[in-house]
Design an enzyme around this catalytic site. Structure first.
Site, mmCIF file in Angstrom:
data_model
loop_
_atom_site.group_PDB
_atom_site.id
_atom_site.type_symbol
_atom_site.label_atom_id
_atom_site.label_comp_id
_atom_site.label_asym_id
_atom_site.label_seq_id
_atom_site.Cartn_x
_atom_site.Cartn_y
_atom_site.Cartn_z
ATOM 1 N N ARG A 127 -2.426 1.608 -16.465
ATOM 2 C CA ARG A 127 -2.127 0.201 -16.177
ATOM 3 C C ARG A 127 -0.659 -0.139 -16.446
ATOM 4 O O ARG A 127 -0.326 -1.299 -16.686
ATOM 5 C CB ARG A 127 -3.031 -0.697 -17.018
ATOM 6 C CG ARG A 127 -4.513 -0.443 -16.793
ATOM 7 C CD ARG A 127 -5.381 -1.278 -17.713
ATOM 8 N NE ARG A 127 -6.796 -0.966 -17.538
ATOM 9 C CZ ARG A 127 -7.785 -1.564 -18.194
ATOM 10 N NH1 ARG A 127 -7.499 -2.523 -19.080
ATOM 11 N NH2 ARG A 127 -9.042 -1.214 -17.988
ATOM 12 N N CYS A 146 10.569 -7.302 -1.428
ATOM 13 C CA CYS A 146 10.415 -6.108 -0.591
ATOM 14 C C CYS A 146 9.919 -4.945 -1.445
ATOM 15 O O CYS A 146 8.969 -4.263 -1.091
ATOM 16 C CB CYS A 146 11.741 -5.753 0.079
ATOM 17 S SG CYS A 146 12.325 -7.008 1.226
ATOM 18 N N ARG A 166 7.027 -2.666 0.287
ATOM 19 C CA ARG A 166 6.298 -3.109 1.483
ATOM 20 C C ARG A 166 7.179 -3.104 2.714
ATOM 21 O O ARG A 166 6.718 -2.882 3.842
ATOM 22 C CB ARG A 166 5.728 -4.517 1.279
ATOM 23 C CG ARG A 166 6.811 -5.577 1.164
ATOM 24 C CD ARG A 166 6.318 -7.005 1.312
ATOM 25 N NE ARG A 166 7.451 -7.923 1.241
ATOM 26 C CZ ARG A 166 8.158 -8.338 2.289
ATOM 27 N NH1 ARG A 166 7.854 -7.924 3.508
ATOM 28 N NH2 ARG A 166 9.175 -9.163 2.133
ATOM 29 N N SER A 167 8.483 -3.387 2.527
ATOM 30 C CA SER A 167 9.429 -3.518 3.630
ATOM 31 C C SER A 167 10.745 -2.896 3.201
ATOM 32 O O SER A 167 11.271 -3.243 2.146
ATOM 33 C CB SER A 167 9.624 -4.996 3.988
ATOM 34 O OG SER A 167 10.611 -5.156 4.988
ATOM 35 N N ASP A 169 14.616 -1.696 4.452
ATOM 36 C CA ASP A 169 15.789 -1.567 5.318
ATOM 37 C C ASP A 169 16.410 -0.211 4.993
ATOM 38 O O ASP A 169 17.135 -0.062 4.015
ATOM 39 C CB ASP A 169 16.745 -2.721 5.019
ATOM 40 C CG ASP A 169 18.060 -2.654 5.779
ATOM 41 O OD1 ASP A 169 18.365 -1.592 6.367
ATOM 42 O OD2 ASP A 169 18.797 -3.648 5.766
ATOM 43 N N HIS A 207 12.081 0.851 8.055
ATOM 44 C CA HIS A 207 12.664 0.581 9.366
ATOM 45 C C HIS A 207 14.187 0.690 9.364
ATOM 46 O O HIS A 207 14.847 0.456 8.360
ATOM 47 C CB HIS A 207 12.257 -0.816 9.858
ATOM 48 C CG HIS A 207 12.488 -1.890 8.837
ATOM 49 N ND1 HIS A 207 11.523 -2.273 7.933
ATOM 50 C CD2 HIS A 207 13.579 -2.663 8.552
ATOM 51 C CE1 HIS A 207 12.001 -3.227 7.151
ATOM 52 N NE2 HIS A 207 13.254 -3.482 7.503
#
Length: 264
Positions: A127, A146, A166-167, A169, A207
């Site tokens: 945890r 992000c 999650r995202s 660049d 991406h």
């Protein structure tokens, strides 16, 4: 840092061209992982020069629980300028969630202090997690997180960290994220009496923005160089006592910087 170049090549070769929030357009893949053995050097990109000052000050800013860019601007860091309001505020972003997560009963939870305590008391715990993704407050943030969740793992006296992003660049953001969480792992290891293990970087949507393709291809032509070494002031035993002057980077010999525009 071949792992990073392989990620960039993978996105170019196998990504799907998609529209995005900024209107720029991206080439994107879903689900990817990189691993960095921190005993092999500090994973600061060598195929283009990075601004280490920004990385260090941003991490210290997160750890302080700060959400106003004043500290960053005072230290020559501009990476959050585009998202701040006229007062420099960003809303309840990373630092707030890390250090002051609001509980339903009115308490505020200091996730970082709790994490350090758990590593010391129960290093085998599953945890050892910090989350910046708070669904109740996402809409109040200037930019939702992000890099939204990270977990530590202790084995054989070594501390490893896995980040879920999650995202991502890939051209502009990911090199910063790698260095930032690698540095956090070194810092937490030092103050908990452990040795650094691995940094594991796991992506959701990774991406390349369409206006970064040319820069990515230029970078892929460059040969990675030996990784530098990051030295921490050994006197510091309190995570929140680290200052910029406590970090010394040795042997950093990168290729020249490659300019690219940020998509806001």
């Amino acid at each position: 840092m071949k792992a990073y170049l392989e990620l960039m090549q993978h996105v170019l070769d196998h990504g799907t061209d998609k529209a995005d929030r900024t209107g720029t357009g991206t080439r994107s893949v879903f689900g990817y992982q990189m691993r960095f053995d921190l005993a092999q050097g500090f994973p600061l990109l060598t195929t283009k020069k990075l601004h280490l000052r920004s990385i260090v000050h941003e991490l210290l800013w997160f750890l302080a629980g700060d959400t106003n860019i004043r500290y960053l601007k005072d230290n020559g860091v501009r990476i959050w300028d585009e998202w701040a309001d006229e007062n420099g505020d960003l809303g309840p972003v990373y630092g707030y969630q890390w250090r002051s997560w609001p509980a339903p009963d009115g308490r505020h939870i200091d996730q970082i202090s709790g994490l350090l305590d758990m590593i010391r008391r129960n290093p085998d715990s599953r945890r050892l997690i910090v989350s910046a993704w708070n669904p109740a407050l996402v809409d109040d943030m200037a930019l939702p997180p992000c890099h939204c969740l990270f977990q530590f793992y202790v084995a054989d006296g070594k501390l490893s960290c896995q980040l879920y992003q999650r995202s991502a660049d890939v051209f502009l953001g990911v090199p910063f994220n790698i260095a930032s969480y690698a540095l956090l792992t070194l810092m937490v290891a030092q103050v908990t009496g452990l040795q650094p293990g691995e940094f594991v970087h796991t992506f959701g949507d990774a991406h390349l923005y369409s206006n970064h393709f040319e820069q990515a291809r230029l970078q892929l032509q460059r040969e990675p160089r030996a990784l530098p070494v990051m030295k921490l002031n050994p006197v510091v035993t309190d995570l929140f006592a680290f200052r910029f002057e406590d970090f010394t980077l040795e042997g950093y010999d990168p290729h020249p910087h490659i300019k690219a525009e940020v998509s806001v």
